[in-house]
Enzyme design. Structure first.
Site, PDB file in Angstrom:
ATOM      1  N   ILE A 193       0.821  -1.232   0.000  1.00  0.00           N
ATOM      2  CA  ILE A 193       0.000   0.000   0.000  1.00  0.00           C
ATOM      3  C   ILE A 193       0.847   1.270   0.000  1.00  0.00           C
ATOM      4  O   ILE A 193       0.385   2.323  -0.441  1.00  0.00           O
ATOM      5  CB  ILE A 193      -0.973  -0.017   1.206  1.00  0.00           C
ATOM      6  N   GLN A 224       4.033   3.275  -5.101  1.00  0.00           N
ATOM      7  CA  GLN A 224       3.375   4.175  -6.066  1.00  0.00           C
ATOM      8  C   GLN A 224       1.942   3.729  -6.356  1.00  0.00           C
ATOM      9  O   GLN A 224       0.976   4.493  -6.173  1.00  0.00           O
ATOM     10  CB  GLN A 224       4.168   4.193  -7.374  1.00  0.00           C
ATOM     11  N   ASP A 236       4.769  -9.052   7.229  1.00  0.00           N
ATOM     12  CA  ASP A 236       5.690  -9.336   6.132  1.00  0.00           C
ATOM     13  C   ASP A 236       5.036 -10.344   5.209  1.00  0.00           C
ATOM     14  O   ASP A 236       4.234 -11.168   5.646  1.00  0.00           O
ATOM     15  CB  ASP A 236       7.008  -9.882   6.688  1.00  0.00           C
ATOM     16  N   LEU A 281       0.038  -5.987  -4.595  1.00  0.00           N
ATOM     17  CA  LEU A 281       0.975  -5.106  -5.283  1.00  0.00           C
ATOM     18  C   LEU A 281       2.391  -5.230  -4.749  1.00  0.00           C
ATOM     19  O   LEU A 281       3.329  -4.690  -5.334  1.00  0.00           O
ATOM     20  CB  LEU A 281       0.530  -3.640  -5.089  1.00  0.00           C
ATOM     21  N   SER A 284       3.659  -8.253 -14.663  1.00  0.00           N
ATOM     22  CA  SER A 284       4.516  -7.265 -15.326  1.00  0.00           C
ATOM     23  C   SER A 284       4.855  -7.681 -16.746  1.00  0.00           C
ATOM     24  O   SER A 284       4.958  -8.876 -17.052  1.00  0.00           O
ATOM     25  CB  SER A 284       5.804  -7.157 -14.501  1.00  0.00           C
ATOM     26  N   GLU A 336       7.596  -7.657 -17.841  1.00  0.00           N
ATOM     27  CA  GLU A 336       8.877  -8.369 -17.744  1.00  0.00           C
ATOM     28  C   GLU A 336       8.707  -9.872 -17.964  1.00  0.00           C
ATOM     29  O   GLU A 336       9.675 -10.557 -18.275  1.00  0.00           O
ATOM     30  CB  GLU A 336       9.507  -8.123 -16.366  1.00  0.00           C
ATOM     31  N   TYR A 356      13.662 -10.719 -11.782  1.00  0.00           N
ATOM     32  CA  TYR A 356      12.332 -10.185 -11.485  1.00  0.00           C
ATOM     33  C   TYR A 356      11.288 -10.754 -12.439  1.00  0.00           C
ATOM     34  O   TYR A 356      10.209 -11.191 -12.026  1.00  0.00           O
ATOM     35  CB  TYR A 356      12.379  -8.648 -11.592  1.00  0.00           C
TER      36      TYR A 356
HETATM   37  P1  GDP Z   1      12.177  -1.304 -15.487  1.00  0.00           P
HETATM   38  O1  GDP Z   1      11.552  -1.445 -16.833  1.00  0.00           O
HETATM   39  O2  GDP Z   1      11.282  -1.741 -14.389  1.00  0.00           O
HETATM   40  O3  GDP Z   1      13.507  -1.934 -15.434  1.00  0.00           O
HETATM   41  O4  GDP Z   1      12.324   0.281 -15.268  1.00  0.00           O
HETATM   42  P2  GDP Z   1      13.587   1.224 -15.048  1.00  0.00           P
HETATM   43  O5  GDP Z   1      13.054   2.610 -15.009  1.00  0.00           O
HETATM   44  O6  GDP Z   1      14.408   0.799 -13.869  1.00  0.00           O
HETATM   45  O7  GDP Z   1      14.479   1.003 -16.353  1.00  0.00           O
HETATM   46  C1  GDP Z   1      13.981   1.236 -17.639  1.00  0.00           C
HETATM   47  C2  GDP Z   1      15.116   1.158 -18.647  1.00  0.00           C
HETATM   48  O8  GDP Z   1      15.956   2.290 -18.490  1.00  0.00           O
HETATM   49  C3  GDP Z   1      16.020  -0.067 -18.501  1.00  0.00           C
HETATM   50  O9  GDP Z   1      16.262  -0.639 -19.759  1.00  0.00           O
HETATM   51  C4  GDP Z   1      17.319   0.496 -17.961  1.00  0.00           C
HETATM   52  O10 GDP Z   1      18.450  -0.254 -18.409  1.00  0.00           O
HETATM   53  C5  GDP Z   1      17.312   1.887 -18.576  1.00  0.00           C
HETATM   54  N1  GDP Z   1      18.155   2.828 -17.835  1.00  0.00           N
HETATM   55  C6  GDP Z   1      19.103   3.639 -18.370  1.00  0.00           C
HETATM   56  N2  GDP Z   1      19.701   4.356 -17.414  1.00  0.00           N
HETATM   57  C7  GDP Z   1      19.132   4.006 -16.237  1.00  0.00           C
HETATM   58  C8  GDP Z   1      19.342   4.407 -14.875  1.00  0.00           C
HETATM   59  O11 GDP Z   1      20.185   5.244 -14.559  1.00  0.00           O
HETATM   60  N3  GDP Z   1      18.540   3.836 -13.925  1.00  0.00           N
HETATM   61  C9  GDP Z   1      17.560   2.909 -14.252  1.00  0.00           C
HETATM   62  N4  GDP Z   1      16.792   2.403 -13.282  1.00  0.00           N
HETATM   63  N5  GDP Z   1      17.372   2.492 -15.530  1.00  0.00           N
HETATM   64  C10 GDP Z   1      18.137   3.038 -16.496  1.00  0.00           C
END
Ligand code: GDP
Length: 339
Positions: A9, A12, A63, A85, A130, A132, A154
């Site tokens: 909760i 985001q 937890d 979530l 996700s 992913e 993940y």
């Molecule tokens: P995700 O899709 O949950 O992994 O969201 P993120 O915002 O962490 O990352 C999105 C994409 O941005 C990934 O492909 C990262 O490799 C790329 N990326 C590039 N620079 C950065 C950085 O400085 N931080 C993060 N978190 N991602 C980055």
């Protein structure tokens, strides 16, 4: 009044979903990790509201691996709907802590399903899955039936949880659904995610508080939507007569570079003057071309993502500017640190 229980909760989505459900007249119960700091969290404005906190919004410490406590809370609160979530949601971090990522994201979901299976009054259950899970897909855009080919710890944990939800729906008669969410961002996004990192940097640079921001891969692509719209779809999913899975996405994909362009442009800056590449942020493996097909959500839920990337970037930068100037009390800066 309908009653909902939310795991995660304080995150985001959890905070937007709480706002949404309270507006719909729900009583909302939230599970909070024992070591989670709830002061200065995204829920702070609701804690300050005496009509809401401990009247229609209740928090319970548990937890995700503490099945006994969760069972007790479920028996006590008897929710009509349960929104799951919680979980370690940072993909980059999942390479550093794969075991605990799987423990909470994969096994945590299975434990909840096991508890629900035994309940006499089963809540409708929504698992936030996700994009992913699709990893490096062979078809574009991806829909609910696209085969899972996850390539990150993940994503693998989420694939396990998603498949378990389907099993409990098909084999044990649970009303259990997967919201297969593509990236969704907002001013409440954790600061280590790339969009928030960029929006904060654009705001801080425009205020003269910093000059550079270090990023990883700039050509990585994502299908980025606006989080408050996604929690609306999550709720719609649990109002359907039959449980089902839905892809929630914009159907548009952009590079990190496009987000940079839009964010910096919104404060009249050129990102090329301020971005440094840093190999520490390059991942051992990243997903391929992910772009979601939300046609089923449009047809059955009457839902579509409305906010597009330039507007999203500008909403986030504007909010960070207000936060840094101290003129936005409604959005409390999350405590997570840059990674
Ligand atoms: P995700 O899709 O949950 O992994 O969201 P993120 O915002 O962490 O990352 C999105 C994409 O941005 C990934 O492909 C990262 O490799 C790329 N990326 C590039 N620079 C950065 C950085 O400085 N931080 C993060 N978190 N991602 C980055």
């Amino acid at each position: 009044m309908p009653t909902a229980l939310i795991t995660g909760i304080t995150g985001q989505d959890g905070s937007y979903l709480t706002d949404f459900l309270l507006r719909q007249g729900y009583v909302v119960h939230g599970l909070v990790r024992r070591n989670s700091s709830i002061s200065r969290s995204r829920l702070e404005p609701l804690f300050q509201d005496k009509q809401i906190y401990e009247q229609r919004l209740f928090l319970h410490y548990a937890d995700l691996d503490d099945a006994t406590t969760i069972r007790r809370i479920l028996l006590k609160t008897m929710p009509d709907e349960m929104y799951h979530l919680a979980g370690q949601s940072h993909v980059g971090l999942s390479f550093e802590i794969p075991e605990s990522t799987c423990q909470f994201t994969a096994m945590g979901t299975l434990k909840l399903l096991e508890i629900i299976r035994d309940l006499e009054k089963k809540p409708r259950f929504l698992h936030i899955s996700s994009s992913e899970i699709f990893g490096r897909p062979e078809q574009w855009p991806q829909a609910e039936e696209t085969p899972m080919q996850p390539v990150t710890p993940y994503g693998i944990a989420k694939a396990f949880a998603t498949q378990m939800v389907r099993l409990y729906r098909d084999s044990f008669g649970c009303y259990a659904c997967n919201a297969i969410c593509y990236n969704h961002e907002s001013p409440r996004r954790g600061e280590s995610f790339v969009t928030r990192k960029i929006s904060r940097a654009a705001a801080a640079i425009s205020l003269g508080q910093q000059d550079k921001v270090a990023l990883g891969s700039l050509d990585a692509k994502r299908d980025w939507g606006y989080a408050p719209e996604y929690v609306d779809a999550m709720w719609r999913m649990l109002q359907q007569p039959e449980p089902d899975d839905f892809v929630l996405a914009t159907g548009e994909t952009h590079q990190v570079q496009d987000f940079l362009e839009a964010a910096f442009q919104s404060v009249d800056l050129d990102w090329r003057d301020h971005v440094e590449q840093d190999s520490r942020y390059i991942r051992p493996s990243d997903v391929g071309h992910l772009i979601g097909d939300s046609n089923k959500a449009l047809t059955k839920l009457n839902w579509r993502a409305e906010t597009r990337l330039p507007e999203l970037a500008s909403i986030m930068v504007r909010s960070d500017l207000e936060l840094m100037r101290g003129t936005n009390p409604a959005e409390i800066a999350p405590e997570e640190k840059n990674r």
